[in-house]
Design an enzyme around this catalytic site. Structure first.
Site, PDB file in Angstrom:
ATOM      1  N   ALA A 190     -28.088  18.476   3.853  1.00  0.00           N
ATOM      2  CA  ALA A 190     -27.514  19.230   2.738  1.00  0.00           C
ATOM      3  C   ALA A 190     -26.561  20.345   3.173  1.00  0.00           C
ATOM      4  O   ALA A 190     -25.991  21.034   2.327  1.00  0.00           O
ATOM      5  CB  ALA A 190     -28.638  19.827   1.887  1.00  0.00           C
ATOM      6  N   LYS A 191     -26.369  20.515   4.475  1.00  0.00           N
ATOM      7  CA  LYS A 191     -25.488  21.570   4.959  1.00  0.00           C
ATOM      8  C   LYS A 191     -24.018  21.184   4.747  1.00  0.00           C
ATOM      9  O   LYS A 191     -23.702  20.022   4.487  1.00  0.00           O
ATOM     10  CB  LYS A 191     -25.759  21.830   6.450  1.00  0.00           C
ATOM     11  CG  LYS A 191     -27.124  22.439   6.736  1.00  0.00           C
ATOM     12  CD  LYS A 191     -27.274  23.804   6.116  1.00  0.00           C
ATOM     13  CE  LYS A 191     -28.503  24.562   6.628  1.00  0.00           C
ATOM     14  NZ  LYS A 191     -29.778  24.028   6.109  1.00  0.00           N
ATOM     15  N   PRO A 192     -23.087  22.147   4.860  1.00  0.00           N
ATOM     16  CA  PRO A 192     -21.664  21.824   4.665  1.00  0.00           C
ATOM     17  C   PRO A 192     -21.193  20.628   5.499  1.00  0.00           C
ATOM     18  O   PRO A 192     -20.413  19.807   5.028  1.00  0.00           O
ATOM     19  CB  PRO A 192     -20.963  23.122   5.095  1.00  0.00           C
ATOM     20  CG  PRO A 192     -21.940  24.195   4.730  1.00  0.00           C
ATOM     21  CD  PRO A 192     -23.286  23.597   5.053  1.00  0.00           C
TER      22      PRO A 192
END
Length: 377
Positions: A190-192
């Site tokens: 879910a990180k950039p």
């Protein structure tokens, strides 16, 4: 609607991702290899540092640095109170003491004035040795690294930039992951910039530190993996995750960072006069790991979240509980008055759907329901 739509991203790049994974499987080179080497080179170039050392996850990235710097019992490490648990966890894991510092209400990042006062307090007490600051680039926005570096120089402290959420952000063109003595990021999905499992990386310009980290992450290896010159760990990024990240990094550079900032502006345009919207200081760019608003109080925040849930609009609260109230840190004694802002934020923040593939129709739905709720409350 997805809070962070990884399926839409996959569907857009399905052919490239599938082929990249298949190449790894056909080559049967699952640990290390060209995919990892290529990714490290590209990441270092993008961030603007000499070395990128990939590893198993973002928490391990920080732990490896703590090992390399010999952070240990009796050392004080300064950490923002409003952040994910792992930032403080790695400190205690090494036997050192996390010293939590309140944050700036506008940026959510560590308050530099309170940071210096806290350092001075620890020095005056004389029980611990200040060693390290871990500023967090929360929700995609870089911390105030310019001031933090000044403070670190005064008190002879190292800086570990925790850019788990900050990859892609910048200050006057200088990229997140390039500040401090070293920086870390996470490739949690879910990180950039996320992979399809766990992954992380360390960034530094220090040649000797990079060499040490490359040893520590593979059982303290020397010339080869059967020549063990120190006690290390097993913390490697596997080739399939590196292959996925190479495709995603191209997408991130070409359009994803620009897209989330476009969505941020669309949100802000409609919400700025009815709730407190994210504040981006002049010269800063956020990669918007989260788009986080502030409500008047806990009741309004919780009611809005329930209202959105009834309308099938996902939202999240980052974070419900501050670091100093976590049960794992119950042995430490803190003054609640020192965390006024963090305590307030835990009761008032709400993160809305944010990702590069959020359609204008979905944005319109989120905005319409929030406007409707605020209008009635």
């Amino acid at each position: 609607m997805e809070f962070r739509d990884l399926k839409a991203q996959y569907n857009k790049y399905k052919t490239q991702i599938d082929l990249a994974i298949l190449e790894v499987i056909q080559g049967a080179n699952f640990i290390g290899g060209k995919q990892v080497t290529t990714l490290e080179q590209r990441l270092a170039e993008y961030v603007g540092v000499k070395h990128c050392i990939s590893c198993a996850n973002g928490t391990e990235a920080m732990t490896l640095l703590m090992m390399a710097w010999d952070i240990k019992e009796g050392d004080a490490v300064f950490v923002p109170d409003f952040t994910f648990f792992s930032t403080g966890e790695v400190v205690s894991f090494r036997g050192a003491t996390p010293i939590f510092v309140d944050v700036d209400r506008d940026t959510f990042n560590i308050d530099t004035i309170k940071l210096e006062k806290t350092i001075q307090k620890v020095i005056a007490e004389g029980k611990l040795t200040p060693k390290l600051i871990i500023p967090v680039d929360l929700f995609g926005l870089p911390a105030n690294h310019i001031e933090i570096e000044k403070i670190a120089e005064i008190y002879d402290l190292k800086i570990l930039e925790d850019a788990a959420q900050g990859f892609g952000g910048s200050i006057h063109g200088k990229k997140a992951c390039s500040f401090g003595d070293a920086a870390t990021t996470s490739f949690f999905p879910a990180k950039p910039l996320g992979c399809y499992g766990d992954g992380g990386a360390i960034f530094t310009n220090d040649d000797e530190l990079a060499k040490l980290l490359n040893s520590l992450k593979v059982h303290g290896k020397g010339e080869d993996k059967y020549d063990n010159v120190r006690i290390g760990v097993n913390s490697r990024l596997d080739s399939i995750q590196a292959a996925v990240l190479n495709i995603k990094l191209t997408a991130f550079i070409e359009h994803e960072l620009e897209d989330v900032n476009r969505i941020y502006k669309l949100y802000n345009e409609k919400l700025k006069d009815i709730v407190e919207t994210p504040f981006i200081p002049q010269g800063y760019v956020s990669s918007f790991a989260q788009y986080t608003i502030k409500l008047k109080n806990k009741e309004q925040r919780d009611n809005l979240q329930s209202y959105l849930k009834d309308k099938d609009i996902p939202s999240m609260i980052y974070y419900v509980k501050p670091m100093h109230k976590q049960g794992a840190f119950a042995d430490y004694i803190y003054d609640e008055d020192d965390f006024e802002i963090t305590n307030e934020l835990c009761d008032t923040v709400l993160s809305l759907p944010m990702h590069p593939y959020l359609s204008e129709n979905d944005i319109g739905k989120v905005l319409a329901y929030i406007l409707d709720f605020i209008g009635k409350n």
